[in-house]
Design an enzyme around this catalytic site. Structure first.
Site, mmCIF file in Angstrom:
data_model
loop_
_atom_site.group_PDB
_atom_site.id
_atom_site.type_symbol
_atom_site.label_atom_id
_atom_site.label_comp_id
_atom_site.label_asym_id
_atom_site.label_seq_id
_atom_site.Cartn_x
_atom_site.Cartn_y
_atom_site.Cartn_z
ATOM 1 N N LYS A 221 0.829 -1.209 0.000
ATOM 2 C CA LYS A 221 0.000 0.000 0.000
ATOM 3 C C LYS A 221 0.863 1.258 0.000
ATOM 4 C CE LYS A 221 -3.821 -2.166 2.544
ATOM 5 N NZ LYS A 221 -4.582 -2.183 3.807
ATOM 6 N N ALA B 177 -0.687 0.614 6.090
ATOM 7 C CA ALA B 177 -0.981 -0.201 7.271
ATOM 8 C C ALA B 177 -1.933 -1.320 6.901
ATOM 9 C CB ALA B 177 -1.595 0.665 8.379
ATOM 10 N N ASP B 178 -1.843 -2.414 7.637
ATOM 11 C CA ASP B 178 -2.767 -3.515 7.404
ATOM 12 C C ASP B 178 -2.859 -4.365 8.661
ATOM 13 O OD1 ASP B 178 -4.251 -4.667 4.880
ATOM 14 O OD2 ASP B 178 -3.620 -6.381 6.083
ATOM 15 N N GLN B 179 -3.933 -5.139 8.720
ATOM 16 C CA GLN B 179 -4.152 -6.037 9.856
ATOM 17 C C GLN B 179 -4.615 -7.393 9.346
ATOM 18 O OE1 GLN B 179 -7.702 -5.626 12.543
ATOM 19 N NE2 GLN B 179 -6.136 -5.114 14.056
ATOM 20 N N ALA C 256 0.377 -4.091 11.125
ATOM 21 C CA ALA C 256 1.685 -3.672 10.610
ATOM 22 C C ALA C 256 1.592 -2.280 9.998
ATOM 23 C CB ALA C 256 2.165 -4.656 9.541
#
Length: 207
Positions: A68, A84-86, A121
Site C-alpha cells: 500500500k 498499514a494492514d491487519q 503492521a
C-alpha cells in the site's frame, strides 16, 4: 469539537495509504496532519503472491502494508506515505473481512470460544522505497457464544460487523465478544500507533 493541535513537522501532510476512517481518526487524534489516498491494490492478490514466494502467514500484514505504501509513494514523490494492514489467524487459518452479514455470522461462530491473533503492521515509505516498518501482535480470547447471541450481535452491529477483519470492532459492541485481551489497544484497532510515533520522532517529523 475543536480539532487537536498538530504536532506534525513535515512540510506536507503525512499521506495515509488507506481508506480506513479508524486509522485516520487515530492519527489525527494523535496530532498528525493527514491526507488520505486509497492505494487501490488487490489485497488478496498481493497476499497470494507473497505466500507463493515462500512468505509465512505471520508476515502477510507487513507485506500488505508495504504494498500500500509503495503504490501511493510512487505517485507522490518527496512525500512521506504510511501504509498499514491487519490480519487475523486462528489455529493456522487466516481470516479476512466478512463479505456480508452471513459471512460475519460464520466467522464469529468459528472464532467463538477460541484464542486468535491479530497482527497489525505499518510501513513508512518515501520516493518509492520503504524506509521503516513494524508489526505488533495481540492475543484475543473470544468467549463461547451461542448462535442466538451471534445473530443478535451481528444485527445490532450492522455495518461494523463487516468493516473489520474478524467481524468485530473492539471499541464498540465487539467488546461484548471477549473474555480477555493480551496486547496493545491501538494494535487491535489496526495500527501499532506508539511504534509509528517513535519512528516519526526518530526522523524528526513529530515534535
Amino acid at each position: 469539537m475543536k480539532p487537536p493541535a498538530s504536532f506534525w513537522l513535515g512540510d506536507r501532510e503525512l499521506i495515509l495509504a488507506s481508506g480506513s476512517a479508524t486509522r485516520r481518526s487515530m492519527l489525527e487524534n494523535a496530532g498528525l496532519a493527514i491526507e488520505a489516498i486509497r492505494p487501490g491494490i488487490d489485497e488478496r492478490a498481493v497476499e497470494a503472491d507473497f505466500l507463493a514466494a515462500g512468505g509465512e502467514v505471520s508476515g502477510v500484514a507487513a507485506a500488505l502494508a508495504a504494498a500500500k505504501a509503495l503504490t501511493v509513494s510512487r505517485q507522490a514523490p518527496g512525500r512521506w506515505v504510511l501504509g498499514a494492514d491487519q490480519t487475523l489467524t486462528c489455529e493456522g487459518t487466516a481470516f479476512h473481512k466478512p463479505e456480508d452479514e452471513n459471512a460475519a455470522l460464520l466467522q464469529i461462530a468459528a472464532l467463538s470460544g477460541k484464542r486468535h491473533e491479530l497482527s497489525s503492521a505499518f510501513a513508512l515509505a518515501r520516493d518509492g522505497a520503504v524506509i521503516r516498518g513494524g508489526v505488533r501482535r495481540v492475543g484475543m480470547e473470544m468467549r463461547p457464544l451461542d448462535a442466538a447471541f451471534i445473530e443478535s450481535y451481528v444485527a445490532q452491529a450492522g455495518p461494523a460487523a463487516t468493516a473489520s477483519v474478524g467481524g468485530y470492532q473492539i471499541e464498540g459492541l465487539g467488546a461484548q465478544l471477549f473474555s480477555a485481551i493480551d496486547g496493545d489497544y491501538f494494535t487491535i484497532l489496526g495500527l501499532p500507533l506508539l511504534d509509528l510515533l517513535a519512528v516519526l520522532r526518530e526522523f524528526e517529523l513529530l515534535a
